[in-house]
Design a protein around this motif. Structure first.
Motif, PDB file in Angstrom:
ATOM      1  N   GLY A 244      78.197  73.845 -25.015  1.00  0.00           N
ATOM      2  CA  GLY A 244      78.018  72.403 -24.914  1.00  0.00           C
ATOM      3  C   GLY A 244      78.903  71.704 -25.909  1.00  0.00           C
ATOM      4  N   MET A 245      78.367  70.627 -26.460  1.00  0.00           N
ATOM      5  CA  MET A 245      79.212  69.777 -27.269  1.00  0.00           C
ATOM      6  C   MET A 245      79.659  70.435 -28.580  1.00  0.00           C
ATOM      7  SD  MET A 245      77.852  66.880 -29.507  1.00  0.00           S
ATOM      8  CE  MET A 245      77.455  67.210 -31.168  1.00  0.00           C
ATOM      9  N   MET A 246      78.783  71.235 -29.184  1.00  0.00           N
ATOM     10  CA  MET A 246      79.157  71.864 -30.436  1.00  0.00           C
ATOM     11  C   MET A 246      80.333  72.809 -30.217  1.00  0.00           C
ATOM     12  SD  MET A 246      77.559  70.825 -33.008  1.00  0.00           S
ATOM     13  CE  MET A 246      76.190  69.749 -33.352  1.00  0.00           C
TER      14      MET A 246
ATOM     15  N   GLY B 171      80.453  59.935 -37.381  1.00  0.00           N
ATOM     16  CA  GLY B 171      79.892  59.575 -36.075  1.00  0.00           C
ATOM     17  C   GLY B 171      78.532  60.207 -35.854  1.00  0.00           C
ATOM     18  N   HIS B 172      78.433  61.475 -36.132  1.00  0.00           N
ATOM     19  CA  HIS B 172      77.166  62.158 -35.898  1.00  0.00           C
ATOM     20  C   HIS B 172      76.107  61.738 -36.895  1.00  0.00           C
ATOM     21  CE1 HIS B 172      79.587  64.718 -33.227  1.00  0.00           C
ATOM     22  NE2 HIS B 172      78.459  64.764 -32.567  1.00  0.00           N
ATOM     23  N   TRP B 173      76.565  61.351 -38.055  1.00  0.00           N
ATOM     24  CA  TRP B 173      75.624  60.874 -39.060  1.00  0.00           C
ATOM     25  C   TRP B 173      74.992  59.557 -38.583  1.00  0.00           C
ATOM     26  CZ3 TRP B 173      77.523  57.894 -43.914  1.00  0.00           C
ATOM     27  CH2 TRP B 173      76.430  57.483 -44.677  1.00  0.00           C
TER      28      TRP B 173
ATOM     29  N   SER C 287      85.683  64.390 -24.679  1.00  0.00           N
ATOM     30  CA  SER C 287      84.764  64.678 -23.582  1.00  0.00           C
ATOM     31  C   SER C 287      83.501  65.380 -24.059  1.00  0.00           C
ATOM     32  CB  SER C 287      85.469  65.503 -22.513  1.00  0.00           C
ATOM     33  OG  SER C 287      86.081  66.610 -23.114  1.00  0.00           O
ATOM     34  N   CYS C 288      83.278  65.362 -25.339  1.00  0.00           N
ATOM     35  CA  CYS C 288      82.034  65.903 -25.868  1.00  0.00           C
ATOM     36  C   CYS C 288      80.856  65.271 -25.116  1.00  0.00           C
ATOM     37  CB  CYS C 288      81.960  65.574 -27.345  1.00  0.00           C
ATOM     38  SG  CYS C 288      80.316  65.548 -27.981  1.00  0.00           S
ATOM     39  N   PRO C 289      80.018  66.090 -24.483  1.00  0.00           N
ATOM     40  CA  PRO C 289      78.997  65.569 -23.560  1.00  0.00           C
ATOM     41  C   PRO C 289      77.769  65.020 -24.263  1.00  0.00           C
ATOM     42  CG  PRO C 289      78.897  67.945 -23.632  1.00  0.00           C
ATOM     43  CD  PRO C 289      79.990  67.547 -24.574  1.00  0.00           C
ATOM     44  N   HIS C 290      77.999  64.602 -25.480  1.00  0.00           N
ATOM     45  CA  HIS C 290      76.902  64.151 -26.306  1.00  0.00           C
ATOM     46  C   HIS C 290      76.107  63.009 -25.689  1.00  0.00           C
ATOM     47  CE1 HIS C 290      75.892  64.001 -30.765  1.00  0.00           C
ATOM     48  NE2 HIS C 290      74.864  64.195 -30.008  1.00  0.00           N
ATOM     49  N   ALA C 291      76.819  61.975 -25.307  1.00  0.00           N
ATOM     50  CA  ALA C 291      76.155  60.790 -24.767  1.00  0.00           C
ATOM     51  C   ALA C 291      75.378  61.145 -23.508  1.00  0.00           C
ATOM     52  CB  ALA C 291      77.186  59.711 -24.462  1.00  0.00           C
TER      53      ALA C 291
ATOM     54  N   LEU D 220      85.735  57.101 -30.285  1.00  0.00           N
ATOM     55  CA  LEU D 220      85.233  56.712 -28.963  1.00  0.00           C
ATOM     56  C   LEU D 220      84.019  57.540 -28.565  1.00  0.00           C
ATOM     57  CD1 LEU D 220      88.489  56.109 -26.899  1.00  0.00           C
ATOM     58  CD2 LEU D 220      86.925  54.434 -27.900  1.00  0.00           C
ATOM     59  N   MET D 221      84.081  58.825 -28.853  1.00  0.00           N
ATOM     60  CA  MET D 221      82.974  59.723 -28.524  1.00  0.00           C
ATOM     61  C   MET D 221      81.692  59.260 -29.208  1.00  0.00           C
ATOM     62  SD  MET D 221      80.954  62.582 -29.386  1.00  0.00           S
ATOM     63  CE  MET D 221      80.886  62.270 -31.063  1.00  0.00           C
ATOM     64  N   SER D 222      81.803  58.938 -30.484  1.00  0.00           N
ATOM     65  CA  SER D 222      80.616  58.496 -31.217  1.00  0.00           C
ATOM     66  C   SER D 222      80.126  57.156 -30.700  1.00  0.00           C
ATOM     67  CB  SER D 222      80.924  58.380 -32.703  1.00  0.00           C
ATOM     68  OG  SER D 222      81.194  59.648 -33.214  1.00  0.00           O
TER      69      SER D 222
HETATM   70 CU   LIG Z   1      79.196  64.333 -29.856  1.00  0.00          CU
END
Ligand SMILES: [Cu+]
Ligand SMILES: Nc1ncnc2c1ncn2[C@@H]1O[C@H](COP(=O)(O)OP(=O)(O)OP(=O)(O)O)[C@@H](O)[C@H]1O
Length: 672
Positions: A102-104, A145-147, A322-326, A655-657
């Motif tokens: 996944g995203m990680m 961003g992740h923070w 494209s990190c599928p986080h959102a 953008l990802m964040s």
């Molecule tokens: Cu992410």
């Protein structure tokens, strides 16, 4: 348990955390601190890395030249890669172990590619620039961003936990004449504590002295403060307004209403909805799409004659963006907000899937007594047969009713108290479900039964009076002695005003309201008339209620059943959405999908609306998250390069964040 594994690692930890601790935020807080520390350290290291980079030097037109310059750059970048990149690298390993990339893994791969490519360049393998400074800024922004993201996610999912954190840590325990302040954790059941005016009630308890009004709005959504006096229960977290109270502890910590609600909510949040499963699957595919897009991007740029460095940079940007986080958070966040929000309003969602069905209801079946009516019967008429008095009738009935919990029994007993009648002892007591009661009083077989039983047994009664009373909407029970009619007792219940409004609002939405009751046909129609309900199922035996629900479902209608959850359990289970009402703070109504803490039928409407709003938010979020990727991936791949728009990996990370933060904010805007 198959939960969030493939999403991310911080969520995964959160779930485990919430099992053993009700102050579930700690795991998250710890993670947030960790991200923050790594962010600042990496930020500090980024400055020398920037100064040492050829590219930056070229731009800023200065030159640093000293021995081992490249080695120092390499060492610094390695520290950032390992220390700053650690959460992502570790997350990748976890995802690999769970076989759910996944995203990680995307981020881990992206930073690893950038790092190893640059290292190769520094040591003289391969051509072109190293991009250590880009790697460093990418990691720094990823951490930032992740923070930020985790903070907004935590805010969304911890709405209830925050309530617990607001609870006082100490209580004034009463020891004889004195009080001492002791930590809540030291209180035991039965301890007496003092709650002063304006204070928050620290434990669940029963008032043994004092009288006050209590503000329960943050727990049940009941906006009007409720008056409470001796013998009544108070719940931890509510606010004592003007009186001083002595309460006896019933529950502390894990056993309080609030803790049980939090437990329930976190269970519900874990149960996955269909939309969520879809998003998770999409997020999984996105990993492969991102890898494929990355490889294709690399190939095309390389074939167009650009350097390996440029091609790698494009590829890294695609993977990061494209990190599928959102996508992974789009629905869980909405779920978290909606369950927590509703719990605060006293709408407890036990089963999410069924709750989501509520937006598509065709009909709502209401139990009569206690749901559409108050369930508080008052005796209005007593009619004795020729050889008995009113007192005889009440006295015989009361002697048997004393053993019953039925609302009708309460009505009879209140009347007996009012008239100060003496009751006799009862033997061989038995209850005939849905029919009435029986027992031996002074050697005679006494029964208190329904009109249906009278009809079935062809027992002679005063038909005329009975018809008149039931047409007035009164529930009539008959007293029999050795099978002979002794008299009848008529009781009236109050129709709830909110019930009428609910029925009307449902009709406007095109939803049918149906009444189900064990009571007599005439009474049922009278009540139905008061409320504007068209469909009535009367004289239904308790065991038959589930069948009646099934009957309504026959034409494919989606049906909700609203009942007290005690004798309606099978019907609640049979309905598409089972809603328990009026059981107060008892959250453990197993057969219900939804428990309404307040006894207000209008809450059924709130459930409907919440279900609709929740669904709409989920769809919105999914579009946001998916739409973002549709736009961002080609952009990162460089389709707009001909007109000069090229995103760096760091901008990709921004953008990802941002996309995730937008999804989080949108979820928090959910309203009931
Ligand atoms: Cu992410
Ligand atoms: N304890 C009781 N005392 C007297 N009559 C009773 C008692 N229990 C049941 N009955 C009779 O049986 C009928 C059906 O009872 P039942 O408990 O099935 O319905 P209910 O709970 O009163 O109504 P609803 O289905 O609307 O909740 C009552 O209307 C009454 O006539």
């Amino acid at each position: 348990m198959e939960h969030e594994h493939h999403e991310h690692h911080e969520h995964h930890e959160h779930h485990e955390e919430s099992h053993d601790s009700h102050h579930g935020g700690h795991g998250h807080e710890h993670m947030i601190e960790d991200f923050k520390r790594r962010f600042f350290v990496s930020l500090g290291l980024m400055i020398p890395i920037l100064l040492l980079s050829d590219m930056i030097q070229e731009w800023l037109r200065f030159e640093l030249d000293f021995p081992f310059e490249k080695t120092i750059l390499f060492v610094l970048a390695t520290i950032v890669y390992v220390y700053g990149g650690w959460p992502f690298l570790k997350g990748s390993v976890d995802e690999l172990r769970d076989r759910s990339p996944g995203m990680m893994m995307l981020i881990g791969l992206a930073i690893s590619v950038a790092y190893f490519y640059s290292a190769a360049v520094v040591f003289g393998y391969g051509s072109g620039h190293d991009f250590f400074w880009e790697l460093a800024s990418l990691i720094v922004i990823m951490l930032l961003g992740h923070w930020i993201e985790m903070r907004s996610v935590m805010g969304a999912s911890n709405a209830l936990e925050q309530l617990v954190q607001l609870l006082p840590n100490e209580a004034h325990r009463i020891n004889g004449e004195e009080t001492e302040d002791v930590p809540i954790s030291e209180l035991k059941e039965g301890d007496r504590i003092l709650v002063k005016p304006g204070e928050q009630v620290p434990v669940d308890g029963k008032i043994i002295k004092g009288q006050t009004t209590i503000d329960e709005s943050m727990l049940t959504g009941e906006s009007v403060p409720v008056e409470k006096s001796e013998g009544e229960d108070v719940i931890a977290g509510s606010i004592n307004q003007e009186g001083s109270l002595t309460i006896e502890t019933i529950g502390t910590g894990e056993t309080t209403y609030l803790s049980k609600v939090i437990e329930l909510v976190s269970e519900a949040q874990k149960s996955k909805s269909r939309a969520q499963n879809l998003a998770n699957r999409a997020a999984k595919y996105l990993f492969y799409i991102a890898i494929a897009a990355g490889v294709i991007t690399f190939t095309i740029w390389f074939m167009l004659g650009y350097s390996v460095g440029t091609a790698v940079e494009r590829m890294v940007t695609v993977m990061v963006i494209s990190c599928p986080h959102a996508l992974g958070l789009a629905t869980p966040l909405v779920v978290a907000v909606s369950t927590a929000l509703s719990a605060k309003q006293g709408l407890l969602i036990r089963n999410r899937t069924q709750f989501e069905e509520a937006r598509r209801l065709d009909a709502v079946i209401f139990d009569k007594t206690g749901t559409l009516t108050e369930g508080n019967f008052g005796v209005t008429d007593v009619q004795a047969s020729s050889s008995y008095t009113e007192e005889d009738v009440l006295q015989l009935a009361g002697s048997v009713e004393r053993e019953s919990q039925h609302p009708l029994a309460q009505g009879v007993l209140r009347e007996i108290e009012k008239r100060e009648l003496k009751l006799s002892a009862v033997d061989h007591f038995g209850s005939m479900t849905g029919v009435g009661l029986e027992g031996t009083v002074d050697g005679a077989h006494i029964q208190v039964v329904s009109p249906r039983h009278i009809r079935d047994q062809h027992i002679q009664i005063d038909e005329e009076t009975f018809t008149r009373l039931s047409e007035e909407g009164k529930t009539v029970v008959f007293v029999l002695k050795d099978g002979e009619w002794v008299g009848m007792i008529a009781m009236a219940d109050l129709v709830r005003e909110e019930a009428r409004e609910t029925v009307e609002a449902l009709r406007e939405k095109g939803i049918r309201s149906i009444m189900l009751t064990g009571d007599n046909e005439k009474v049922a129609h009278w009540v139905a008339g008061q409320l504007g309900i068209d469909d009535v199922y009367a004289e239904v035996l308790p065991d038959d209620k589930a069948n009646q629900v099934k009957d309504v479902q026959k034409d494919g209608s989606k049906v909700a059943m609203v009942g007290d959850g005690i004798n309606d359990a099978p019907a609640l289970a049979q309905a598409d959405v089972g809603i328990a009402i009026g059981s107060g703070t008892d959250v453990a109504v197993e057969t219900a999908d939804i428990v309404l803490v307040r006894s207000n039928p209008k809450d059924v409407l709130s459930i409907l609306e919440l279900s609709q709003n929740t669904y709409r938010k989920m769809i919105q979020n999914l579009w946001w998250a998916a739409g973002y990727n549709i736009v961002a991936i080609p952009l990162a791949a460089g389709v707009l390069a001909p007109i000069g728009i090229i995103l760096s990996p760091a901008i990709g990370a921004v953008l990802m964040s941002l996309s995730t933060i937008i999804v989080a904010i949108n979820a928090r805007l959910l309203k009931i």
